[in-house]
Scaffold this motif. Sequence first.
Motif, PDB file in Angstrom:
ATOM      1  N   ARG A 148       0.841  -1.191   0.000  1.00  0.00           N
ATOM      2  CA  ARG A 148       0.000   0.000   0.000  1.00  0.00           C
ATOM      3  C   ARG A 148       0.881   1.248   0.000  1.00  0.00           C
ATOM      4  N   VAL A 150       1.670   5.208   0.497  1.00  0.00           N
ATOM      5  CA  VAL A 150       1.167   6.299   1.326  1.00  0.00           C
ATOM      6  C   VAL A 150       2.004   7.536   0.990  1.00  0.00           C
ATOM      7  N   ARG A 178      -1.180  16.541  -2.597  1.00  0.00           N
ATOM      8  CA  ARG A 178      -2.565  16.320  -2.178  1.00  0.00           C
ATOM      9  C   ARG A 178      -3.451  16.008  -3.379  1.00  0.00           C
ATOM     10  N   ALA A 181      -2.704  12.469  -4.651  1.00  0.00           N
ATOM     11  CA  ALA A 181      -3.279  11.454  -3.756  1.00  0.00           C
ATOM     12  C   ALA A 181      -4.761  11.279  -4.026  1.00  0.00           C
ATOM     13  N   PRO A 187      -3.744   7.022   0.255  1.00  0.00           N
ATOM     14  CA  PRO A 187      -3.796   7.719   1.542  1.00  0.00           C
ATOM     15  C   PRO A 187      -2.761   8.846   1.594  1.00  0.00           C
ATOM     16  N   ILE A 189      -0.836  11.560   4.156  1.00  0.00           N
ATOM     17  CA  ILE A 189      -0.496  12.009   5.497  1.00  0.00           C
ATOM     18  C   ILE A 189       0.049  13.429   5.348  1.00  0.00           C
ATOM     19  N   LEU A 248      -1.283   8.092  10.475  1.00  0.00           N
ATOM     20  CA  LEU A 248      -1.494   6.786   9.839  1.00  0.00           C
ATOM     21  C   LEU A 248      -2.693   6.067  10.465  1.00  0.00           C
ATOM     22  N   ALA A 251      -5.940   7.921   9.343  1.00  0.00           N
ATOM     23  CA  ALA A 251      -6.265   7.648   7.942  1.00  0.00           C
ATOM     24  C   ALA A 251      -6.712   6.214   7.710  1.00  0.00           C
ATOM     25  N   VAL A 253      -4.794   3.646   7.850  1.00  0.00           N
ATOM     26  CA  VAL A 253      -3.703   2.860   7.268  1.00  0.00           C
ATOM     27  C   VAL A 253      -3.175   1.852   8.284  1.00  0.00           C
TER      28      VAL A 253
END
Length: 277
Positions: A148, A150, A178, A181, A187, A189, A248, A251, A253
């Motif tokens: 995944r 991030v 941003r 994403a 995701p 952060i 994390l 979100a 995650v």
Amino acid sequence: MSLTRRQTATALLALPLALTATPALADGGGGGGRPRPRTLHIAGDSTAAEKTADAAPETGWGMALPFFLAHRLRVANHAVNGRSSKSFIDEGRLTALLDGVRPDDLVLVQFGHNDEKTDDPARGTDPYTTYQEYLRQYVKGARERGARPVLITSVERRRFAADGTARPTHGAYPAAMRALAAQEGVPLIDVQALSLARWQQLGPDGTLPCFLWLEPGESPNYPAGEEDNTHFRPPGAVDVARMTARALLDAGVLAHRDLRRLDDPVPGDWITWDRTA
């Protein structure tokens, strides 16, 4: 067909051997009896990187992240001083990172500080074109390996206006990340926003212990002292690692069981520096 007492006893004695073989199979048949730990791979620059003893007390936030993770999680910190999203790939570092990525791992990507150096063709990128194009390669590589990705916006520098207001320093790069994403369903952060708020809370004087500000003679590695508003000492690295771990969780995650010490003190003297270059 019913079993004799001897047949039943023989079957029971064999049962533990069958059970103890199961973890090895879960480990891919490689032995050791334990599943491979889930790993958080960090791709980034000097603000996250491991530091050696000759740079102490300079500290990357990736050095402090393990203090906030459950023991079954590990960190593979590939961040390197001076790299941008472009140069990290051009030097083959993304390929090396991805070679160690396995399904269910996380690939944390934080670049921006050196992408901003557009006068350097080896590192500079444009926020809404080449920066996003390079970041997509990290996202694609992680997903191809069942991991995944991030995206993490760049941690803010220590910069204050005359009235004591913490000022952003990264231009359009955080907004470009941003946007990417959102486009890619990755995701995000937002450490840029989180750290800016934290530096505002601490103020100009309160942020000095977080950054590499040293008096002459305070550290043998910096005999003349240092005034560095980008890189951290242990308290700053711990602060950024904590906000990253908490984000994390927020979100989705990581889960609560993956984390520890989010609200507990983490002393700076827990940080250690490798003596090898």
